[in-house]
Design a protein around this motif. Structure first.
Motif, PDB file in Angstrom:
ATOM      1  N   SER A  42       0.945  -1.075   0.008  1.00  0.00           N
ATOM      2  CA  SER A  42      -0.047   0.211  -0.005  1.00  0.00           C
ATOM      3  C   SER A  42       0.866   1.062  -0.164  1.00  0.00           C
ATOM      4  O   SER A  42       2.085   1.267   0.555  1.00  0.00           O
ATOM      5  CB  SER A  42      -1.043   0.004   1.294  1.00  0.00           C
ATOM      6  OG  SER A  42      -0.031   0.098   2.420  1.00  0.00           O
ATOM      7  N   LYS A  43       0.328   2.382  -0.434  1.00  0.00           N
ATOM      8  CA  LYS A  43       1.152   3.637  -0.340  1.00  0.00           C
ATOM      9  C   LYS A  43       1.510   3.969   1.051  1.00  0.00           C
ATOM     10  O   LYS A  43       2.514   4.525   1.242  1.00  0.00           O
ATOM     11  CB  LYS A  43       0.396   4.713  -0.630  1.00  0.00           C
ATOM     12  CG  LYS A  43       0.068   4.742  -2.456  1.00  0.00           C
ATOM     13  CD  LYS A  43      -0.782   5.863  -2.985  1.00  0.00           C
ATOM     14  CE  LYS A  43      -0.888   5.811  -4.291  1.00  0.00           C
ATOM     15  NZ  LYS A  43      -1.548   7.015  -4.982  1.00  0.00           N
ATOM     16  N   ARG A  44       0.738   3.753   2.007  1.00  0.00           N
ATOM     17  CA  ARG A  44       1.033   4.032   3.427  1.00  0.00           C
ATOM     18  C   ARG A  44       2.264   2.988   4.032  1.00  0.00           C
ATOM     19  O   ARG A  44       3.201   3.687   4.520  1.00  0.00           O
ATOM     20  CB  ARG A  44      -0.039   3.731   4.605  1.00  0.00           C
ATOM     21  CG  ARG A  44       0.293   3.932   5.920  1.00  0.00           C
ATOM     22  CD  ARG A  44      -0.770   3.723   6.578  1.00  0.00           C
ATOM     23  NE  ARG A  44      -0.366   3.671   8.209  1.00  0.00           N
ATOM     24  CZ  ARG A  44      -1.270   3.934   9.312  1.00  0.00           C
ATOM     25  NH1 ARG A  44      -2.701   4.016   9.039  1.00  0.00           N
ATOM     26  NH2 ARG A  44      -0.937   3.735  10.294  1.00  0.00           N
ATOM     27  N   TRP A  45       2.117   1.729   3.482  1.00  0.00           N
ATOM     28  CA  TRP A  45       3.441   0.997   3.708  1.00  0.00           C
ATOM     29  C   TRP A  45       4.725   1.632   3.032  1.00  0.00           C
ATOM     30  O   TRP A  45       5.540   1.545   3.774  1.00  0.00           O
ATOM     31  CB  TRP A  45       3.116  -0.436   3.346  1.00  0.00           C
ATOM     32  CG  TRP A  45       4.026  -1.489   3.661  1.00  0.00           C
ATOM     33  CD1 TRP A  45       4.162  -2.331   4.714  1.00  0.00           C
ATOM     34  CD2 TRP A  45       5.273  -1.727   2.978  1.00  0.00           C
ATOM     35  NE1 TRP A  45       5.383  -2.978   4.671  1.00  0.00           N
ATOM     36  CE2 TRP A  45       6.064  -2.793   3.388  1.00  0.00           C
ATOM     37  CE3 TRP A  45       5.933  -1.229   1.564  1.00  0.00           C
ATOM     38  CZ2 TRP A  45       7.170  -3.150   2.844  1.00  0.00           C
ATOM     39  CZ3 TRP A  45       7.121  -1.868   1.125  1.00  0.00           C
ATOM     40  CH2 TRP A  45       7.655  -2.770   1.601  1.00  0.00           C
ATOM     41  N   HIS A  46       4.698   1.928   1.794  1.00  0.00           N
ATOM     42  CA  HIS A  46       5.595   2.331   1.114  1.00  0.00           C
ATOM     43  C   HIS A  46       6.296   3.714   1.848  1.00  0.00           C
ATOM     44  O   HIS A  46       7.315   3.712   2.101  1.00  0.00           O
ATOM     45  CB  HIS A  46       5.344   2.772  -0.258  1.00  0.00           C
ATOM     46  CG  HIS A  46       6.382   2.894  -1.383  1.00  0.00           C
ATOM     47  ND1 HIS A  46       6.246   2.892  -2.517  1.00  0.00           N
ATOM     48  CD2 HIS A  46       7.622   2.960  -1.202  1.00  0.00           C
ATOM     49  CE1 HIS A  46       7.236   3.132  -3.122  1.00  0.00           C
ATOM     50  NE2 HIS A  46       8.248   3.125  -2.243  1.00  0.00           N
ATOM     51  N   ASN A 106       1.766  12.485  -4.761  1.00  0.00           N
ATOM     52  CA  ASN A 106       0.758  11.896  -5.609  1.00  0.00           C
ATOM     53  C   ASN A 106       0.017  10.865  -4.614  1.00  0.00           C
ATOM     54  O   ASN A 106      -1.102  10.585  -5.099  1.00  0.00           O
ATOM     55  CB  ASN A 106       1.604  11.005  -6.221  1.00  0.00           C
ATOM     56  CG  ASN A 106       2.252  11.520  -7.249  1.00  0.00           C
ATOM     57  OD1 ASN A 106       2.319  12.743  -7.655  1.00  0.00           O
ATOM     58  ND2 ASN A 106       3.179  10.992  -8.336  1.00  0.00           N
ATOM     59  N   SER A 107       0.163  11.013  -3.359  1.00  0.00           N
ATOM     60  CA  SER A 107      -0.649  10.070  -2.524  1.00  0.00           C
ATOM     61  C   SER A 107      -1.519  11.144  -1.591  1.00  0.00           C
ATOM     62  O   SER A 107      -1.430  11.291  -0.575  1.00  0.00           O
ATOM     63  CB  SER A 107       0.166   9.209  -1.374  1.00  0.00           C
ATOM     64  OG  SER A 107       0.919   8.334  -2.098  1.00  0.00           O
ATOM     65  N   GLU A 119      -6.936  10.929   9.917  1.00  0.00           N
ATOM     66  CA  GLU A 119      -7.923   9.932  10.195  1.00  0.00           C
ATOM     67  C   GLU A 119      -7.001   8.561  10.436  1.00  0.00           C
ATOM     68  O   GLU A 119      -7.801   7.294  11.056  1.00  0.00           O
ATOM     69  CB  GLU A 119      -9.006   9.741   9.041  1.00  0.00           C
ATOM     70  CG  GLU A 119      -9.876  11.146   8.919  1.00  0.00           C
ATOM     71  CD  GLU A 119     -10.694  10.710   7.805  1.00  0.00           C
ATOM     72  OE1 GLU A 119     -10.600   9.703   6.769  1.00  0.00           O
ATOM     73  OE2 GLU A 119     -11.688  11.906   7.439  1.00  0.00           O
ATOM     74  N   GLU A 120      -6.035   8.253   9.936  1.00  0.00           N
ATOM     75  CA  GLU A 120      -5.296   7.091  10.043  1.00  0.00           C
ATOM     76  C   GLU A 120      -4.821   6.786  11.398  1.00  0.00           C
ATOM     77  O   GLU A 120      -4.462   5.488  11.722  1.00  0.00           O
ATOM     78  CB  GLU A 120      -4.081   7.013   8.899  1.00  0.00           C
ATOM     79  CG  GLU A 120      -4.473   6.833   7.537  1.00  0.00           C
ATOM     80  CD  GLU A 120      -5.197   8.275   6.775  1.00  0.00           C
ATOM     81  OE1 GLU A 120      -4.831   9.158   7.618  1.00  0.00           O
ATOM     82  OE2 GLU A 120      -5.764   8.002   5.867  1.00  0.00           O
ATOM     83  N   GLU A 121      -4.455   7.836  12.204  1.00  0.00           N
ATOM     84  CA  GLU A 121      -4.018   7.753  13.632  1.00  0.00           C
ATOM     85  C   GLU A 121      -4.612   8.933  14.307  1.00  0.00           C
ATOM     86  O   GLU A 121      -5.131   9.713  13.815  1.00  0.00           O
ATOM     87  CB  GLU A 121      -2.403   7.775  13.549  1.00  0.00           C
ATOM     88  CG  GLU A 121      -1.590   8.929  13.012  1.00  0.00           C
ATOM     89  CD  GLU A 121      -0.245   8.595  13.284  1.00  0.00           C
ATOM     90  OE1 GLU A 121       0.312   7.458  13.258  1.00  0.00           O
ATOM     91  OE2 GLU A 121       0.476   9.308  13.311  1.00  0.00           O
ATOM     92  N   GLU A 122      -4.384   8.922  15.749  1.00  0.00           N
ATOM     93  CA  GLU A 122      -4.832   9.834  16.445  1.00  0.00           C
ATOM     94  C   GLU A 122      -4.095  11.068  16.233  1.00  0.00           C
ATOM     95  O   GLU A 122      -2.989  11.363  16.333  1.00  0.00           O
ATOM     96  CB  GLU A 122      -4.544   9.603  17.790  1.00  0.00           C
ATOM     97  CG  GLU A 122      -5.360  10.295  19.113  1.00  0.00           C
ATOM     98  CD  GLU A 122      -5.123  10.061  20.293  1.00  0.00           C
ATOM     99  OE1 GLU A 122      -5.304  10.835  21.351  1.00  0.00           O
ATOM    100  OE2 GLU A 122      -4.571   8.807  20.710  1.00  0.00           O
ATOM    101  N   PRO A 123      -5.120  12.200  15.825  1.00  0.00           N
ATOM    102  CA  PRO A 123      -4.449  13.560  15.556  1.00  0.00           C
ATOM    103  C   PRO A 123      -3.926  13.953  16.731  1.00  0.00           C
ATOM    104  O   PRO A 123      -4.411  13.805  18.019  1.00  0.00           O
ATOM    105  CB  PRO A 123      -5.564  14.201  14.944  1.00  0.00           C
ATOM    106  CG  PRO A 123      -6.876  13.647  15.559  1.00  0.00           C
ATOM    107  CD  PRO A 123      -6.584  12.197  15.863  1.00  0.00           C
TER     108      PRO A 123
END
Length: 775
Positions: A367-371, A400-401, A446-450
């Motif tokens: 995934s782009k996050r993993w990259h 680009n992400s 949104e992916e982790e606690e802000p």
């Protein structure tokens, strides 16, 4: 009428053509002769003429007028005529042509011919270009030949049946009885084509798939015999017995075992044997192993077998062949969701692939996050040791992400809190904070606690980067540009940003001073354009090439990007930033340099050109007042590549153009020699030669030039950046000037270099160009 030339003579004649026009003339002459022969109904040489026509068709020339002649050859009783006729039909006809309807009767007669080779020609032609109507009419004859005992005909009939099923799927059941005994054949050609036929039927019909699952034990037995059999010279390829048949059987097993426990159980053992006994030193063995891995991962195989398959892919990752590594990464990508732990064992090898020069290898990531996380982890632990392109590549990935912007800027902000030791990481963080600082302050992650961050806290971090002893000049440039960009993203701290920018207007670091002066000009004179100039970067387009790169400027930072020859889009581009700033600051009568290749020292947002040009007016007219104007698009001048041919590039007149001394001061001498382009008389090619008569070398030498807007100027890369002492050598550099109006040539030059430990800089005007150089 004389006999036409033979095909071999025609080929030899065409190959003697020196130009495309000469070849076309030969082809047209021969086509005219062939047409005349066709009109005269010359049966003697029809076969020879059609053969020559097919050769012309292979070269790309029209040959449609020979279609009816192919039908006449097919109707002939001579095998040589039929062979050329059927070949012509396969090449010149397709099912969109009405003339193919006339062939149905001929093919039907030949399918029932007493000679197997004639029957084979008819089967090949029907399997190649038969329409749905022809397939319906001739399916019965194909089915009869599929049951014959002749291996030569059975293999061709099986492939023809595949084409019939693709054209008319409802005829599939007609071939079902004939498939019962196909796998009992000893001939490998029949076995191969039979497996292809069974695969096609299973893919197109669930009922056929359920029917043929009973053949799994038989397929397993055939595959076992192949891998356990001894050397067979007839089928051996690099020490492996008939790898093509093995691959086809593995693909059919994959289809039969999918979502079926019993079939999967029956093939587990043979798949394990193939995976462990296949030789991996040759590419043939790797192809079989790859198909084995795909089959194991697609059926309901045992867990141990799946681990074995992933380990095979892990071995592929260590292979020197990039194609094999790419295939392995693609396969691992499909399995990482279902067998995460097994893939995790090869994580270090996968991470190493990110360092590969081949972008197709580097592109792999679950995934782009993993990259992004992986590269950030590398920069955090060993940022000072990564390749130079790691920073621009990560910036491009982040840009680009779009959905990862808030997550990435938050991660990078936390990564550099109090630790500026890893400069590449700090550079990426500064760039991202400048671009997406508003997302960081708003807490939209949104992916982790802000995290709760204020505008002042963000500026504190960037100012700390500016004053840190660990920060390099490049890192400070990133930080200052990020602070400037935040002036359009933050609302409460604009005055603080102005103060920071003004402070660095007197910095001893020339790079920072230059940026600060330009940014101050935006605040004071062109504040109404600041938000447009500093708006968020668009998605970056990058061609996947390993070829040469040019320097693309991105809001003050430099990144390598592949060369592209397409014209620039209509909107403002980062690469034209130097020209934008020239317009903003009043250089309204100047044509800036258009570089064709990167120099050893990339320019920084056009500042050096601003220093060079200042507010001069080379036309002699009063300088116009600075005013916002539409930004012109500076594209590659057309004279660079126009009219390239085998003729001499430069005119003999150039021999009479005297050279001039453009600059001579402090031991540095610049001489201009001239040449006139033969392909474009409006182009003057100037070769500069820089020599040094002092006792020490002059290093980091940079020559820049500017001309009035009525000219176009292109400055090519220099031969070196060091001018040797004692006149022991010179630096040469080429300038191309387009002067369509034949006006007197004028130029302003700027010279920068280091000498005796001091940075030297000087400006000069050159107005003594000889008339022969521009008239």
């Amino acid at each position: 009428m004389p006999a036409p030339i033979r095909l071999r003579e025609l080929i030899r004649t065409i190959r003697t053509a020196r130009t495309q026009a000469e070849e076309r003339e030969m082809i047209q002459k021969e086509c005219a002769a062939i047409r005349s022969s066709f009109r005269e109904e010359d049966n003697t040489y029809r076969c020879r003429n059609v053969a020559k026509l097919l050769y012309m068709h292979m070269l790309g020339y029209p040959a449609h007028f020979g279609q009816l002649e192919c039908l006449k050859l097919i109707a002939s009783q001579k095998f040589t005529d039929k062979r050329i006729g059927y070949l012509g039909a396969m090449l010149l006809l397709d099912e969109r042509q009405d003339v193919h309807l006339l062939m149905t009767n001929c093919i039907k007669n030949d399918l029932n011919h007493s000679t197997q080779f004639v029957q084979g020609l008819a089967l090949c032609t029907l399997g190649c270009m038969g329409s749905s109507e022809m397939c319906r009419d001739l399916a019965g004859e194909v089915e009869k030949l599929l049951k014959t005992s002749n291996s030569y005909l059975r293999k061709k009939a099986a492939l023809c049946a595949v084409h019939v099923i693709r054209k008319v799927p409802e005829l599939m059941e007609m071939f079902l009885p004939a498939t019962k005994n196909l796998l009992n054949e000893k001939n490998h050609g029949v076995l191969h084509t039979s497996v292809v036929l069974l695969t096609e039927m299973c893919e197109r019909s669930p009922d056929m798939l359920a029917h043929f699952r009973k053949l799994v034990p038989q397929l397993v037995r055939i595959l076992k015999n192949l891998i356990m059999s001894g050397y067979s010279p007839e089928h051996d390829v690099s020490g492996i017995s008939d790898p093509f048949l093995q691959v086809r059987i593995l693909r059919l097993l994959r289809i039969l075992g999918r979502n079926d426990d019993d079939s999967s159980e029956a093939m587990n053992d043979i798949l394990a044997q193939v995976a462990t006994n296949t030789e991996t030193s040759k590419n043939v063995g790797n192809a079989i192993l790859y198909e084995t891995v795909l089959t194991i991962m697609d059926i309901k195989s045992e867990s141990g077998l799946r681990v074995l398959a992933i380990n095979i892919l892990g071995r592929f990752l260590l292979n020197n062949d990039k194609n094999i590594r790419y295939v392995a990464l693609t396969s691992l990508l499909k399995t990482v969701q279902t067998d995460h732990n097994a893939v995790q064992r090869h994580r270090s090898t996968i991470v190493d692939c990110l360092k590969d020069l081949d972008v197709s290898i580097k592109r792999y990531a679950p995934s782009k996050r993993w990259h992004i996380d992986t590269i950030m982890r590398v920069l955090t632990t060993a940022g000072s040791y990564v390749r130079d392109d790691a920073v621009p590549n990560l910036i491009q990935l982040i840009t680009n992400s779009v959905e990862m912007h808030a997550y990435t800027v938050q991660r990078l902000y936390k990564a550099i809190l109090g630790d500026y030791s890893q400069q590449p990481l700090v550079q990426v963080a500064a760039w991202c904070i400048g671009e997406y600082g508003d997302l960081l302050v708003s807490g939209q992650c949104e992916e982790e606690e802000p995290i709760q961050v204020t505008e002042d806290e963000v500026l504190d971090i960037l100012e700390s980067v500016l004053i840190s002893n660990m920060s390099t000049s490049v890192t400070r440039g990133y930080a200052l540009t990020a602070i400037m960009k935040l002036s359009t993203r933050f609302t409460c701290t604009v005055n603080r940003i102005k103060k920071v920018v003004s402070i660095y207007g007197s910095s001893i670091d020339v790079e920072l001073q230059q940026r600060a002066v330009e940014y101050n000009a935006l605040f004071k004179k062109y504040d109404h354009m600041r938000s447009a100039l500093l708006e968020r970067m668009p998605v970056m387009e990058k061609v996947t090439t390993n070829g040469p790169t040019e320097i693309v400027q991105t809001n003050g930072e430099t990144e390598p990007a592949p060369l592209e020859t397409k014209p620039p889009p209509s909107g403002p581009q980062p690469t034209s930033q130097a020209n934008d700033l020239l317009d903003l600051l009043g250089g309204n009568d100047i044509t800036p340099v258009i570089p064709t290749a990167p120099t050893s020292k990339p320019s920084s947002a056009g500042g050096e050109l601003l220093d060079l040009l200042g507010d001069i007016n080379l036309t002699g007219a009063p300088a116009a007042a600075p005013a916002p104007a539409s930004v012109p698009q500076i594209s590659q001048p057309p004279f660079l590549l126009d009219g390239l041919s085998s003729q001499p590039l430069f005119n003999d007149i150039a021999a009479g153009i005297p050279s001039i001394t453009a600059y001579s001061k402090n031991g540095l001498k610049i001489e201009f020699t001239f040449e006139r382009s033969n392909t474009n008389p409006s182009v003057t090619v100037i070769t500069i030669q820089a020599s040094n008569s002092t006792e020490l070398d002059m290093t980091d030498f940079v020559f820049q030039a500017a001309v009035p807007k009525t000219f176009q100027l292109q400055l090519l890369s220099p031969s070196s950046s060091i001018v040797p002492a004692f006149n022991t050598g010179t630096i040469t550099q080429v300038i191309k000037v387009l002067n369509p109006q034949k006006q007197q040539l004028r130029m302003r030059i700027k010279l920068t270099y280091n000498h005796k430990g001091s940075a030297m800089q000087d400006l000069a005007e050159v107005n003594n160009f000889p008339p022969q150089s521009w008239q």
